[in-house]
Design a protein around this motif. Structure first.
Motif, PDB file in Angstrom:
ATOM      1  N   UNK A 114       0.829  -1.202   0.000  1.00  0.00           N
ATOM      2  CA  UNK A 114       0.000   0.000   0.000  1.00  0.00           C
ATOM      3  C   UNK A 114       0.871   1.262   0.000  1.00  0.00           C
ATOM      4  N   UNK A 115       1.951   1.224   0.761  1.00  0.00           N
ATOM      5  CA  UNK A 115       2.819   2.396   0.894  1.00  0.00           C
ATOM      6  C   UNK A 115       3.528   2.714  -0.408  1.00  0.00           C
ATOM      7  N   UNK A 116       4.041   1.677  -1.092  1.00  0.00           N
ATOM      8  CA  UNK A 116       4.775   1.893  -2.332  1.00  0.00           C
ATOM      9  C   UNK A 116       3.902   1.731  -3.558  1.00  0.00           C
ATOM     10  N   UNK A 117       2.608   1.562  -3.395  1.00  0.00           N
ATOM     11  CA  UNK A 117       1.643   1.429  -4.496  1.00  0.00           C
ATOM     12  C   UNK A 117       2.016   0.256  -5.405  1.00  0.00           C
ATOM     13  N   UNK A 118       2.305  -0.881  -4.802  1.00  0.00           N
ATOM     14  CA  UNK A 118       2.640  -2.067  -5.571  1.00  0.00           C
ATOM     15  C   UNK A 118       1.362  -2.782  -5.971  1.00  0.00           C
ATOM     16  N   UNK A 119       1.278  -3.125  -7.232  1.00  0.00           N
ATOM     17  CA  UNK A 119       0.132  -3.860  -7.742  1.00  0.00           C
ATOM     18  C   UNK A 119       0.648  -4.992  -8.613  1.00  0.00           C
ATOM     19  N   UNK A 120      -0.123  -6.052  -8.721  1.00  0.00           N
ATOM     20  CA  UNK A 120       0.271  -7.118  -9.625  1.00  0.00           C
ATOM     21  C   UNK A 120       0.075  -6.637 -11.047  1.00  0.00           C
ATOM     22  N   UNK A 121       1.083  -6.872 -11.833  1.00  0.00           N
ATOM     23  CA  UNK A 121       1.031  -6.393 -13.221  1.00  0.00           C
ATOM     24  C   UNK A 121       0.396  -7.452 -14.110  1.00  0.00           C
ATOM     25  N   UNK A 122      -0.459  -6.983 -14.980  1.00  0.00           N
ATOM     26  CA  UNK A 122      -1.041  -7.872 -15.981  1.00  0.00           C
ATOM     27  C   UNK A 122      -0.506  -7.452 -17.334  1.00  0.00           C
ATOM     28  N   UNK A 123      -0.439  -8.386 -18.228  1.00  0.00           N
ATOM     29  CA  UNK A 123       0.086  -8.095 -19.558  1.00  0.00           C
ATOM     30  C   UNK A 123      -1.051  -7.969 -20.571  1.00  0.00           C
ATOM     31  N   UNK A 124      -2.130  -7.334 -20.159  1.00  0.00           N
ATOM     32  CA  UNK A 124      -3.285  -7.201 -21.039  1.00  0.00           C
ATOM     33  C   UNK A 124      -2.971  -6.398 -22.292  1.00  0.00           C
ATOM     34  N   UNK A 125      -2.151  -5.360 -22.138  1.00  0.00           N
ATOM     35  CA  UNK A 125      -1.822  -4.540 -23.311  1.00  0.00           C
ATOM     36  C   UNK A 125      -1.071  -5.350 -24.353  1.00  0.00           C
ATOM     37  N   UNK A 126      -0.182  -6.236 -23.908  1.00  0.00           N
ATOM     38  CA  UNK A 126       0.546  -7.058 -24.864  1.00  0.00           C
ATOM     39  C   UNK A 126      -0.369  -8.073 -25.533  1.00  0.00           C
ATOM     40  N   UNK A 127      -1.354  -8.573 -24.793  1.00  0.00           N
ATOM     41  CA  UNK A 127      -2.272  -9.542 -25.373  1.00  0.00           C
ATOM     42  C   UNK A 127      -3.180  -8.880 -26.422  1.00  0.00           C
ATOM     43  N   UNK A 128      -3.467  -7.615 -26.238  1.00  0.00           N
ATOM     44  CA  UNK A 128      -4.356  -6.917 -27.159  1.00  0.00           C
ATOM     45  C   UNK A 128      -3.656  -6.515 -28.449  1.00  0.00           C
ATOM     46  N   UNK A 129      -2.312  -6.418 -28.408  1.00  0.00           N
ATOM     47  CA  UNK A 129      -1.577  -5.960 -29.580  1.00  0.00           C
ATOM     48  C   UNK A 129      -1.694  -6.970 -30.714  1.00  0.00           C
ATOM     49  N   UNK A 130      -1.805  -6.468 -31.915  1.00  0.00           N
ATOM     50  CA  UNK A 130      -1.830  -7.306 -33.103  1.00  0.00           C
ATOM     51  C   UNK A 130      -0.559  -7.039 -33.890  1.00  0.00           C
ATOM     52  N   UNK A 131       0.190  -8.107 -34.173  1.00  0.00           N
ATOM     53  CA  UNK A 131       1.433  -7.971 -34.904  1.00  0.00           C
ATOM     54  C   UNK A 131       1.233  -8.443 -36.338  1.00  0.00           C
ATOM     55  N   UNK A 132       1.927  -7.815 -37.276  1.00  0.00           N
ATOM     56  CA  UNK A 132       1.804  -8.260 -38.668  1.00  0.00           C
ATOM     57  C   UNK A 132       2.431  -9.643 -38.873  1.00  0.00           C
ATOM     58  N   UNK A 133       1.942 -10.341 -39.915  1.00  0.00           N
ATOM     59  CA  UNK A 133       2.419 -11.686 -40.209  1.00  0.00           C
ATOM     60  C   UNK A 133       3.916 -11.716 -40.505  1.00  0.00           C
TER      61      UNK A 133
END
Length: 107
Positions: free
Chosen positions: A42-61
């Motif tokens: 709580x003091x250092x504002x630590x949160x579990x990170x999710x990689x949702x942004x990477x999952x949403x990215x679409x890469x070219x073939x």
């Protein structure tokens, strides 16, 4: 004592070291007592990170194919080194056993 040809500067000779536990040396700017009544997360504002942004990215073939080829070539190099090291180890062991057999008449 010159610093890269600038000569001896007065501010260099009059600098004082930082205090060991001064306010500027702490990550929160001082106030170490604040953490005593709260959890560290709580003091250092630590949160579990999710990689949702990477999952949403679409890469070219083409990019995916390039990455896949790089991965295959890296794995191929590792596999070749593994096979070579196993072959060298087996040959060294075979030579050692043959030498010891010749000297000690094991078989």
């Amino acid at each position: 004592m010159g610093y890269h040809g600038m000569g001896l500067q007065r501010w260099i000779t009059t600098m004082k070291p930082k205090k060991f536990l001064g306010k500027k040396s702490k990550t929160d700017g001082g106030g170490g007592g604040n953490i005593n009544d709260r959890s560290a997360a709580e003091y250092y504002h630590l949160e579990t990170r999710t990689l949702d942004n990477l999952k949403k990215k679409k890469y070219p073939r083409e990019y995916k194919a390039k990455l896949r080829l790089e991965l295959i070539s890296e794995n191929r190099g590792r596999y070749i080194m593994l096979v070579l090291s196993v072959v060298v180890a087996v040959l060294a062991l075979w030579l050692l056993v043959g030498y010891l057999n010749y000297k000690l008449h094991w078989f």
